[in-house]
Motif scaffolding. Structure first.
Motif, PDB file in Angstrom:
ATOM      1  N   ALA A   1       5.295  -1.068 -10.832  1.00 37.35           N
ATOM      2  CA  ALA A   1       6.189  -2.507  -9.928  1.00 37.35           C
ATOM      3  C   ALA A   1       6.679  -1.507  -9.156  1.00 37.35           C
ATOM      4  O   ALA A   1       7.079  -1.561  -8.075  1.00 37.35           O
ATOM      5  N   ASP A   2       7.995  -0.408  -9.702  1.00 39.03           N
ATOM      6  CA  ASP A   2       9.019  -0.073  -8.589  1.00 39.03           C
ATOM      7  C   ASP A   2       7.933   0.738  -7.429  1.00 39.03           C
ATOM      8  O   ASP A   2       8.071   0.968  -6.219  1.00 39.03           O
ATOM      9  N   THR A   3       7.089   1.614  -8.016  1.00 39.50           N
ATOM     10  CA  THR A   3       6.302   2.666  -7.685  1.00 39.50           C
ATOM     11  C   THR A   3       5.610   1.806  -6.104  1.00 39.50           C
ATOM     12  O   THR A   3       5.681   1.908  -5.241  1.00 39.50           O
ATOM     13  N   PHE A   4       4.853   0.604  -6.614  1.00 40.05           N
ATOM     14  CA  PHE A   4       4.067   0.029  -5.341  1.00 40.05           C
ATOM     15  C   PHE A   4       5.247  -0.770  -4.464  1.00 40.05           C
ATOM     16  O   PHE A   4       4.908  -1.388  -3.826  1.00 40.05           O
ATOM     17  N   THR A   5       6.711  -1.542  -5.106  1.00 40.84           N
ATOM     18  CA  THR A   5       7.757  -2.222  -3.916  1.00 40.84           C
ATOM     19  C   THR A   5       7.545  -1.557  -3.618  1.00 40.84           C
ATOM     20  O   THR A   5       7.985  -1.570  -2.571  1.00 40.84           O
ATOM     21  N   ALA A   6       8.053  -0.138  -3.691  1.00 39.64           N
ATOM     22  CA  ALA A   6       8.917   1.043  -2.632  1.00 39.64           C
ATOM     23  C   ALA A   6       7.343   0.690  -1.603  1.00 39.64           C
ATOM     24  O   ALA A   6       8.027   1.992  -0.775  1.00 39.64           O
ATOM     25  N   ALA A   7       6.550   0.597  -1.677  1.00 37.94           N
ATOM     26  CA  ALA A   7       5.463   1.061  -0.949  1.00 37.94           C
ATOM     27  C   ALA A   7       4.979  -0.180  -0.383  1.00 37.94           C
ATOM     28  O   ALA A   7       4.606  -0.302   1.000  1.00 37.94           O
ATOM     29  N   GLY A   8       5.946  -0.837  -0.246  1.00 35.19           N
ATOM     30  CA  GLY A   8       5.795  -2.271   0.564  1.00 35.19           C
ATOM     31  C   GLY A   8       5.863  -3.683  -0.102  1.00 35.19           C
ATOM     32  O   GLY A   8       5.079  -4.835   0.206  1.00 35.19           O
ATOM     33  N   TYR A   9       4.568  -3.268  -1.448  1.00 37.76           N
ATOM     34  CA  TYR A   9       3.955  -4.254  -2.335  1.00 37.76           C
ATOM     35  C   TYR A   9       5.331  -5.708  -3.358  1.00 37.76           C
ATOM     36  O   TYR A   9       4.788  -4.733  -4.041  1.00 37.76           O
TER      37      TYR A   9
END
Length: 266
Positions: free
Chosen positions: A46-54
């Motif tokens: 989840a953190d990876t995609f949060t950092a990508a703006g999602y």
């Protein structure tokens, strides 16, 4: 407002999270639906995609197999993680996406592959697939009070030109007559529009999957259209473009499926 949504069977999200981020950075869809994430909810990156703006995410996973997830730039409200055929195998999640001026219901599906033998009497996996598709009739396009989109790896190539050879694949799971007939009957019963064929009708070929078994998939080009984007009535008139990102099949350690993206106007 304009809106874009993509679907991708990623075949292990933890293994290929870098490819997901690459796609998100390249195409910047408002929503990305993933299938076959192959992880439990707490293991999802989840953190990876949060950092990508999602940062808005809905996950329905399980250990090692199946699983679906939705990533969104916009706020979402989880509607349902539905169990089909009384089997809790993490094949569906639906959300309401809260856009600036409207709400969209999004269903993300991963239909069972069905095994290798197209005979339910001797292959329980094929019987499960047929029952799953039949139960999808209850997911109606007009069930929500706002426009709806259904996407996912539906594991059936329904039309003659959705496969590299109609005649040679008639006895191959994913394109057998019992599958394609029931699949199209289900779609029409539930009043979904096949958006990928709105601007690209037959006989033009459309593929979203190429087997790992092919020595050189680019030369053989023995593809199938297993991934789909459907909508409720009215969304087809807003459809601007469908993109099948074929190049992603050749990315290092890529999935055997590629992203499919729909863009809509206001």
């Amino acid at each position: 407002m304009s809106f874009s949504i993509a679907t991708w069977n990623i075949n292990s999200v933890r293994l290929r999270q870098g490819l997901v981020v690459k796609f998100l950075e390249m195409r910047k869809p408002d929503v990305l639906c993933l299938q076959e994430i192959k992880c439990q909810d707490g293991e999802f990156p989840a953190d990876t995609f949060t950092a990508a703006g999602y940062k808005y995410q809905a996950v329905h996973g399980q250990k090692a197999y199946h699983g679906v997830a939705i990533l969104s730039r916009h706020p979402i409200e989880i509607v349902e993680r539905r169990k089909f055929c009384e089997i809790d195998d993490a094949r569906h999640v639906s959300v309401d996406v809260k856009l600036k001026n409207e709400t969209l219901r999004v269903h993300n599906f991963y239909v069972p592959a069905g095994g290798d033998e197209p005979d339910a009497a001797i292959n329980p996996k094929f019987g499960h697939k047929l029952k799953f598709v039949e139960e999808m009739r209850t997911v109606a396009a007009n069930a929500a009070p706002h426009p709806s989109i259904l996407v996912g790896d539906l594991n059936i190539a329904p039309l003659e030109h959705d496969v590299w050879s109609h005649k040679q694949l008639l006895k191959v799971v994913s394109h057998t007559p019992v599958e394609t007939t029931n699949f199209e009957a289900m779609r029409q019963h539930a009043k979904w529009t096949d958006l990928m064929r709105v601007h690209t009708p037959e006989p033009e070929k459309l593929y979203t999957w190429w087997s790992y078994r092919s020595a050189d998939w680019t030369v053989a080009n023995k593809g199938r259209r297993l991934d789909h984007i459907w909508s409720s009535a009215g969304m087809d008139s807003r459809l601007k473009e469908i993109e099948i990102l074929r190049e992603a099949r050749g990315w290092e350690r890529g999935s055997d499926h590629v992203p499919v993206m729909a863009r809509f106007g206001a």
